[in-house]
Design a protein around this motif. Structure first.
Motif, PDB file in Angstrom:
ATOM      1  N   SER A  32       0.825  -1.201   0.000  1.00 16.40           N
ATOM      2  CA  SER A  32       0.000   0.000   0.000  1.00 16.40           C
ATOM      3  C   SER A  32       0.862   1.255   0.000  1.00 16.40           C
ATOM      4  O   SER A  32       0.541   2.242  -0.660  1.00 16.40           O
ATOM      5  N   ILE A  33       1.979   1.216   0.739  1.00 10.56           N
ATOM      6  CA  ILE A  33       2.816   2.424   0.785  1.00 10.56           C
ATOM      7  C   ILE A  33       3.908   2.395  -0.272  1.00 10.56           C
ATOM      8  O   ILE A  33       4.473   3.416  -0.625  1.00 10.56           O
ATOM      9  N   ASN A  34       4.184   1.200  -0.814  1.00 10.01           N
ATOM     10  CA  ASN A  34       5.262   1.079  -1.791  1.00 10.01           C
ATOM     11  C   ASN A  34       4.847   0.130  -2.915  1.00 10.01           C
ATOM     12  O   ASN A  34       5.299  -1.010  -2.978  1.00 10.01           O
ATOM     13  N   PRO A  35       3.937   0.592  -3.807  1.00 15.98           N
ATOM     14  CA  PRO A  35       3.482  -0.281  -4.886  1.00 15.98           C
ATOM     15  C   PRO A  35       4.651  -0.725  -5.749  1.00 15.98           C
ATOM     16  O   PRO A  35       5.533   0.084  -6.061  1.00 15.98           O
ATOM     17  N   ILE A  36       4.670  -1.995  -6.119  1.00 20.20           N
ATOM     18  CA  ILE A  36       5.825  -2.474  -6.888  1.00 20.20           C
ATOM     19  C   ILE A  36       5.448  -2.915  -8.301  1.00 20.20           C
ATOM     20  O   ILE A  36       6.264  -3.422  -9.029  1.00 20.20           O
ATOM     21  N   GLY A  37       4.200  -2.739  -8.680  1.00 17.96           N
ATOM     22  CA  GLY A  37       3.816  -3.163 -10.026  1.00 17.96           C
ATOM     23  C   GLY A  37       2.511  -2.519 -10.433  1.00 17.96           C
ATOM     24  O   GLY A  37       2.097  -1.512  -9.859  1.00 17.96           O
ATOM     25  N   GLN A  38       1.882  -3.133 -11.423  1.00 16.32           N
ATOM     26  CA  GLN A  38       0.647  -2.574 -11.965  1.00 16.32           C
ATOM     27  C   GLN A  38      -0.572  -3.001 -11.169  1.00 16.32           C
ATOM     28  O   GLN A  38      -1.668  -2.512 -11.393  1.00 16.32           O
ATOM     29  N   ARG A  39      -0.391  -3.953 -10.258  1.00 17.05           N
ATOM     30  CA  ARG A  39      -1.514  -4.500  -9.504  1.00 17.05           C
ATOM     31  C   ARG A  39      -2.203  -3.408  -8.676  1.00 17.05           C
ATOM     32  O   ARG A  39      -1.592  -2.414  -8.299  1.00 17.05           O
ATOM     33  N   ASN A  40      -3.509  -3.630  -8.431  1.00 14.45           N
ATOM     34  CA  ASN A  40      -4.268  -2.699  -7.595  1.00 14.45           C
ATOM     35  C   ASN A  40      -3.781  -2.808  -6.149  1.00 14.45           C
ATOM     36  O   ASN A  40      -4.135  -3.721  -5.437  1.00 14.45           O
ATOM     37  N   HIS A  41      -2.921  -1.880  -5.768  1.00 15.65           N
ATOM     38  CA  HIS A  41      -2.373  -1.920  -4.417  1.00 15.65           C
ATOM     39  C   HIS A  41      -3.132  -0.991  -3.467  1.00 15.65           C
ATOM     40  O   HIS A  41      -2.715  -0.769  -2.347  1.00 15.65           O
ATOM     41  N   LYS A  42      -4.234  -0.420  -3.950  1.00 16.54           N
ATOM     42  CA  LYS A  42      -4.918   0.574  -3.119  1.00 16.54           C
ATOM     43  C   LYS A  42      -6.088   0.001  -2.338  1.00 16.54           C
ATOM     44  O   LYS A  42      -6.241   0.286  -1.171  1.00 16.54           O
ATOM     45  N   ASN A  43      -6.902  -0.745  -3.040  1.00 14.16           N
ATOM     46  CA  ASN A  43      -8.144  -1.178  -2.392  1.00 14.16           C
ATOM     47  C   ASN A  43      -8.106  -2.629  -1.930  1.00 14.16           C
ATOM     48  O   ASN A  43      -8.884  -3.455  -2.380  1.00 14.16           O
ATOM     49  N   TYR A  44      -7.188  -2.890  -1.033  1.00 15.10           N
ATOM     50  CA  TYR A  44      -7.104  -4.246  -0.495  1.00 15.10           C
ATOM     51  C   TYR A  44      -8.242  -4.511   0.490  1.00 15.10           C
ATOM     52  O   TYR A  44      -8.775  -3.593   1.123  1.00 15.10           O
ATOM     53  N   TRP A  45      -8.561  -5.777   0.617  1.00 19.25           N
ATOM     54  CA  TRP A  45      -9.284  -6.280   1.787  1.00 19.25           C
ATOM     55  C   TRP A  45      -8.319  -7.241   2.476  1.00 19.25           C
ATOM     56  O   TRP A  45      -7.565  -7.960   1.814  1.00 19.25           O
ATOM     57  N   TYR A  46      -8.361  -7.256   3.787  1.00 17.70           N
ATOM     58  CA  TYR A  46      -7.619  -8.264   4.548  1.00 17.70           C
ATOM     59  C   TYR A  46      -8.591  -9.400   4.868  1.00 17.70           C
ATOM     60  O   TYR A  46      -9.717  -9.150   5.316  1.00 17.70           O
ATOM     61  N   ASN A  47      -8.133 -10.624   4.625  1.00 14.71           N
ATOM     62  CA  ASN A  47      -9.003 -11.781   4.881  1.00 14.71           C
ATOM     63  C   ASN A  47      -8.496 -12.578   6.088  1.00 14.71           C
ATOM     64  O   ASN A  47      -7.615 -13.429   5.954  1.00 14.71           O
ATOM     65  N   PRO A  48      -9.080 -12.353   7.266  1.00 10.71           N
ATOM     66  CA  PRO A  48      -8.607 -13.062   8.469  1.00 10.71           C
ATOM     67  C   PRO A  48      -9.036 -14.518   8.516  1.00 10.71           C
ATOM     68  O   PRO A  48      -8.593 -15.276   9.374  1.00 10.71           O
TER      69      PRO A  48
END
Lengths: 287, 140
Positions: A176-192
């Motif tokens: 989220s703070i250091n995107p490393i590619g084209q992937r959507n790094h903004k709208n994550y969900w965490y899956n516990p």
């Protein structure tokens, strides 16, 4: 603390389900119940006067999502429903609390037809949640909870173009703070829910008898246990899970929801007069 | 002016109630099997269709009260319950059977037929064997 119980009751009303619900409310004392396929006034009768139902047109009549809040515990700011009440979105704050947050109660489409159809039916639901976060609540402290109809490891959940839900807080934080590619790094969900897979309970060094919420024996396929009821959290609250108070519920003090064994291939391990889903409890440090 | 309120039809006879009849047969299981098994009847209301399902279970006290759902009776109308659909859950799903009974008399006959059937006997024998295995296992 916010303790939530999510349960698909399979449209059934039996003495076993009614007693189980009464006991869950008394023993667990959740602040929030999120039901799916839960029809009828009997739920209100059991939970009254300790809980109030989130009102919206048609709830209780159809088989989608119903949310009950502990009386006098929350301030409700906004309620939105969509997709024939398969999504009920509530913007809340605990009375005297510090943070507002959102509950997105869902009953996502199943694989009943094809996985492709399931994907295209569910994608707009998760997009709508994002829109509600932006335009209705202006916060992203969202708990998506309910009958997801996906195991934690189903690729649709982790697909960055759909849910973008992954199991590792460290990765979510880093990317989220250091995107490393084209992937959507903004709208994550965490899956516990990944932490509830497997039969060993690390909290008390014992073996779990249910490794999911839904059991289905199949001659040619595994898994038999499916953890398809679950919760996803936005990164802003992903470190708030109290795992000591998060589990698949298999019994109350009075009754077991599971059979000791089965003798037929089309028999479920869940007691026949119960639902075909076990309830899920998740507890979050939200104040 | 014609009447819009009308008293017609007959009140359902309690001795013909499908659940009550099923309970009669369930209550005999304990004595007939020397207490190895106990009969239990439960009711499920399907909230979307308002139909009722009564289920006869074989309960096995010696096996952690395992419950086998043997016969299911579905009624679409709570006031006029007949016809009812009976389903027998054989140990092998290939032999699950479904029947209809138009009235209380044929319902009783069909219930007796299902209870005396080879499929039911096979389940009772299987459960009895499991009890014996458990006893043997406990001795060791």
């Amino acid at each position: 603390m916010v303790k939530i119980i999510s349960w698909n009751t399979n449209k059934k009303k039996t003495a076993f389900i009614q007693n189980a619900l009464t006991e869950l409310a008394l023993e667990q004392e959740p602040e929030i119940f999120v039901f799916q396929e839960c029809l009828g006034q009997y739920v209100n009768t059991i939970l009254d006067p300790h809980y109030e139902e989130i009102p919206y047109p048609g709830n209780g009549i159809n088989r989608r999502v119903r949310i009950f809040l502990k009386q006098n515990t929350f301030i409700k700011y906004a309620i939105k429903t969509a997709f024939q009440n398969k999504l009920v979105f509530v913007h809340l704050k605990k009375r005297g609390g510090l943070e507002d947050f959102n509950i997105a109660g869902v009953h996502l489409y199943s694989k009943l037809n094809t996985e492709r159809q399931q994907l295209w039916q569910n994608k707009p639901i998760v997009e709508t949640i994002e829109l509600y976060e932006k335009h209705q609540t202006n916060n992203n402290r969202t708990i998506l909870i309910g009958d997801l109809n996906y195991n934690p490891y189903d690729t649709t959940l982790s697909d960055p173009f759909v849910f973008n839900a992954i199991e590792n807080q460290h990765l979510i934080h880093n990317f989220s703070i250091n995107p490393i590619g084209q992937r959507n790094h903004k709208n994550y969900w965490y899956n516990p829910m990944w932490n509830l897979l497997g039969d060993y309970d690390f909290r008390n060094s014992s073996n779990k008898i249910a490794t999911g919420t839904f059991f289905l024996y199949n001659e040619s396929e595994v898994p038999y246990w499916n953890l398809i009821d679950g919760a996803l959290l936005r990164p802003s609250i992903m470190n708030r899970v109290d795992y000591q108070q998060t589990e698949v519920l298999t019994a109350t003090a009075q009754r077991q929801f599971l059979k000791p064994f089965i003798i037929r291939p089309d028999e479920s391990f869940l007691v026949d007069d119960f639902s075909d889903h076990l309830p899920l409890k998740i507890t979050l440090n939200i104040h | 002016m014609s009447k819009i309120w009308e008293i017609s039809g007959e009140a359902p006879k309690t001795d013909e109630n499908p659940e009550k009849i099923l309970n009669e047969y369930a209550s005999r299981l304990k004595d007939d099997t020397d207490g190895k098994f106990v009969g239990l009847v439960t009711e499920t209301i399907q909230e979307d269709t308002a139909s009722a399902t009564y289920a006869l279970y074989i309960v096995v006290p010696a096996l952690k009260s395992y419950m086998y759902r043997l016969i299911e009776v579905n009624s679409q109308d709570l006031v006029a319950p007949y016809p009812v659909e009976l389903r027998l859950f054989a140990k092998d799903p290939k032999y699950h059977k479904s029947f209809y009974a138009q009235d209380a008399k044929s319902y009783r006959l069909k219930l007796e037929e299902l209870i005396k059937s080879a499929a039911t006997k096979a389940i009772l024998v299987h459960l009895k064997t499991l009890i014996e295995i458990k006893k043997e296992y406990s001795k060791e």
